[in-house]
Design a protein around this motif. Sequence first.
Motif, short mmCIF file in Angstrom:
data_model
loop_
_atom_site.label_atom_id
_atom_site.label_comp_id
_atom_site.label_asym_id
_atom_site.label_seq_id
_atom_site.Cartn_x
_atom_site.Cartn_y
_atom_site.Cartn_z
N CYS A 1 -2.25 4.45 4.47
CA CYS A 1 -2.06 4.12 2.95
C CYS A 1 -2.74 3.16 2.80
O CYS A 1 -3.31 2.87 1.90
CB CYS A 1 -0.85 4.39 2.37
SG CYS A 1 0.64 5.41 2.56
N SER A 2 -3.26 1.96 3.26
CA SER A 2 -3.69 0.45 3.39
C SER A 2 -5.47 1.49 3.24
O SER A 2 -5.92 0.83 2.60
CB SER A 2 -3.93 -0.02 4.28
OG SER A 2 -4.03 0.13 5.95
N LYS B 1 1.69 3.17 -3.66
CA LYS B 1 0.41 3.04 -3.75
C LYS B 1 0.41 4.80 -3.51
O LYS B 1 -0.71 5.16 -3.75
CB LYS B 1 -0.54 2.43 -4.16
CG LYS B 1 0.29 1.06 -4.91
CD LYS B 1 0.45 0.84 -5.92
CE LYS B 1 0.15 -1.16 -6.08
NZ LYS B 1 1.06 -0.82 -7.43
N TYR C 1 -5.81 2.28 -0.30
CA TYR C 1 -5.73 2.03 -1.53
C TYR C 1 -6.68 0.42 -1.64
O TYR C 1 -7.20 0.08 -2.48
CB TYR C 1 -3.67 1.20 -1.49
CG TYR C 1 -3.82 -0.39 -1.94
CD1 TYR C 1 -3.53 0.36 -4.09
CD2 TYR C 1 -4.07 -1.05 -1.92
CE1 TYR C 1 -3.24 -0.59 -4.43
CE2 TYR C 1 -3.86 -2.64 -3.04
CZ TYR C 1 -3.70 -2.21 -4.16
OH TYR C 1 -3.38 -2.81 -5.06
N PHE C 2 -6.52 -0.14 -0.70
CA PHE C 2 -7.84 -1.10 0.43
C PHE C 2 -9.97 -0.79 0.06
O PHE C 2 -10.48 -1.31 0.46
CB PHE C 2 -7.90 -2.55 0.77
CG PHE C 2 -6.70 -3.04 1.02
CD1 PHE C 2 -6.61 -3.37 -0.31
CD2 PHE C 2 -5.65 -2.15 1.41
CE1 PHE C 2 -5.07 -4.23 0.02
CE2 PHE C 2 -4.04 -2.82 1.34
CZ PHE C 2 -4.32 -4.34 0.38
N SER D 1 0.57 -1.14 0.09
CA SER D 1 -0.02 -0.29 0.09
C SER D 1 0.98 1.16 -0.02
O SER D 1 -0.02 2.35 -1.10
CB SER D 1 -0.61 0.17 1.47
OG SER D 1 0.01 -0.48 2.12
#
Length: 616
Positions: free
Chosen positions: A323-324, A152, A327-328, A149
């Motif tokens: 970040c996760s 990205k 991204y997710f 993550s």
Amino acid sequence: MSYPQQQQPAAYPPQAQYPPPQQYPPQGQYPPQGQYPPPQQQPAYPPQGQYPPPQQPYQPYPTNSSQEPLNAPGGYVKSDYTGNTGYGGASASTAPPPPGYGGDGPSATIVASPDASNRFQPPEGAQDLWAALLFIAQFAGMLAIAAVSIPKVDFKTMRLKDAPPSTTTTTNSSSTSNGRTSSSSSTTGPTATVDFGTAAITSMVASAVVAFALSGMYLMAMRKYPVKLLIATFWLSIAYFIVAGIAAILVGKSIVGGVMCLIIAGLYIWAYQGYKSRMPFAALIMSTVSDLTARYTGTLWAGVLGLLFNLAYVIFYAVTVVCSTMYFGQAKSRSTTTVNGRTTTTSTVNPAAYAIGLFLLFSFYWTSQVIKNVLHTTVAGVAAAYYFMAGSNFSGMPANPTVGAFKRSMTTSFGSICFGSLIIALIQTARALARQMAQDSDSAIGAFVACCIECLLAYIESIAEYFNKYAFTQVAIYGKDFCRAAKDTWTMIKDRGVDALINDDLIGNVLGWGSLLIGGLTVLVTWIVYAIGEAASSSSSSSANAVDVTMIIVLILAFLIGVVMFSLIAGVIDSAVATIFVCIAEDPAALRATKPELWEQLRQTYPDAAFVNMYT
């Protein structure tokens, strides 16, 4: 009743029961997990065949015996209970032995130490290896999520790198009257200024120096004036609860909270006499541990490194979570629709994002617990080495006990640390879920039930953490697996649980008020330095109504620096206090053999602890 002739206390352990010193491994290895022969070659300590059973009258020692038992109160020589002590010259005439100890007749009791072969021979190899492997696996999982993550995300725009650019719409409006465009602006209130100049930097450096100096001075005060500090902080706690209760009732209009604070203050006052009788014992332990901390400064450096590592991990975890999530996707999203005047809110759950978020939360709790408990076991290992080895005739104190204790915490005992930390992490994760359910519930009954569950889990967590502190102490001393350490800790709690609670409460008051005192004094000195720097600066030409935000930020940081600086010392002292308490509860005879002066003070302040171990 007659007393045998005075004899010097024998070395601990009795030299005849162990191989000659030259057969031991190189000095510096502790705990003595591998320094003793196998259990089948290790006789019980003291040699059980030399003394009659407790129910039989105890006869005086033979004058030609070279094996004087170290922990048989019925056989202590006459000088043990008279002015001529033979243990540093301190008078013990005011501290008779506890009831049933000393003298002849059926009441004489021999309190033997636990079998050395069982205490000093832990299972070979790494303990609870499965827990260590599981911890490594979950940490690798967190690293994998971060590796996927973080690359990205564009940290300049805080957006995904492959996301379409956002458009910004700016709307300007103006008013025109009689062909003339006018605009006006007004500013109300004070102006906030932020300027980290020379005065701010100088005051921050001064706050760190002052916090370090005050922490050292408070540590010296704990060594020299332990009883006065215990009494002062005890009454400060009472005054705090009284003031908090009155303020809650009069200012906060919270009658329930104010009454609870006043009840706690009343309980403290009611329990003062009981606490007062235990203060000399707590003062002795606190003074001993303060001296140990000042002597072996490696424990403080271990605390500094633990703090820095924990801070770095928290930053890394925060970046990974942000970040996760980008991204997710978010775990839960809400949408509001209005139909015929009725507003309906629907929640959508992203299963993958929810699972990843829950895993990251659990990973954070587990890793934080492991970092904290590794530091605890490291300090406990140093304190245990001091208790059993400093002053010993057969093996002295290791040259660098902190390094050896840290090595054991990260190798053979790491699995046990991960096992105990896993229990706390599971409880904390369950609490977080219950708290989230209470916030998201649309039903009042459901929210109430979730709040009750969260409150119950909070109490279970506090009890488990307190239990783990002593269980990890057992792990640090003897290298036990966690289940065996927990079993022995439960034995200690059943026998000495009240003593441990009172001791921790008294010393905890000293440490807690010490943190607040040092934080407050650091703020005061920092403010003076900042004011002098601003007055001496030629560029300080701010308006009279300006709010110096820089000064507020500097003072807040100064308070945090003072509290954190002393908290490092407080954490080390708390771990060492628990270790010394466990060692005394398990084997007071070792203290008599290695540090007779300290044992004599223990006998005067708390005779039961000096004679009786927790296995009797």
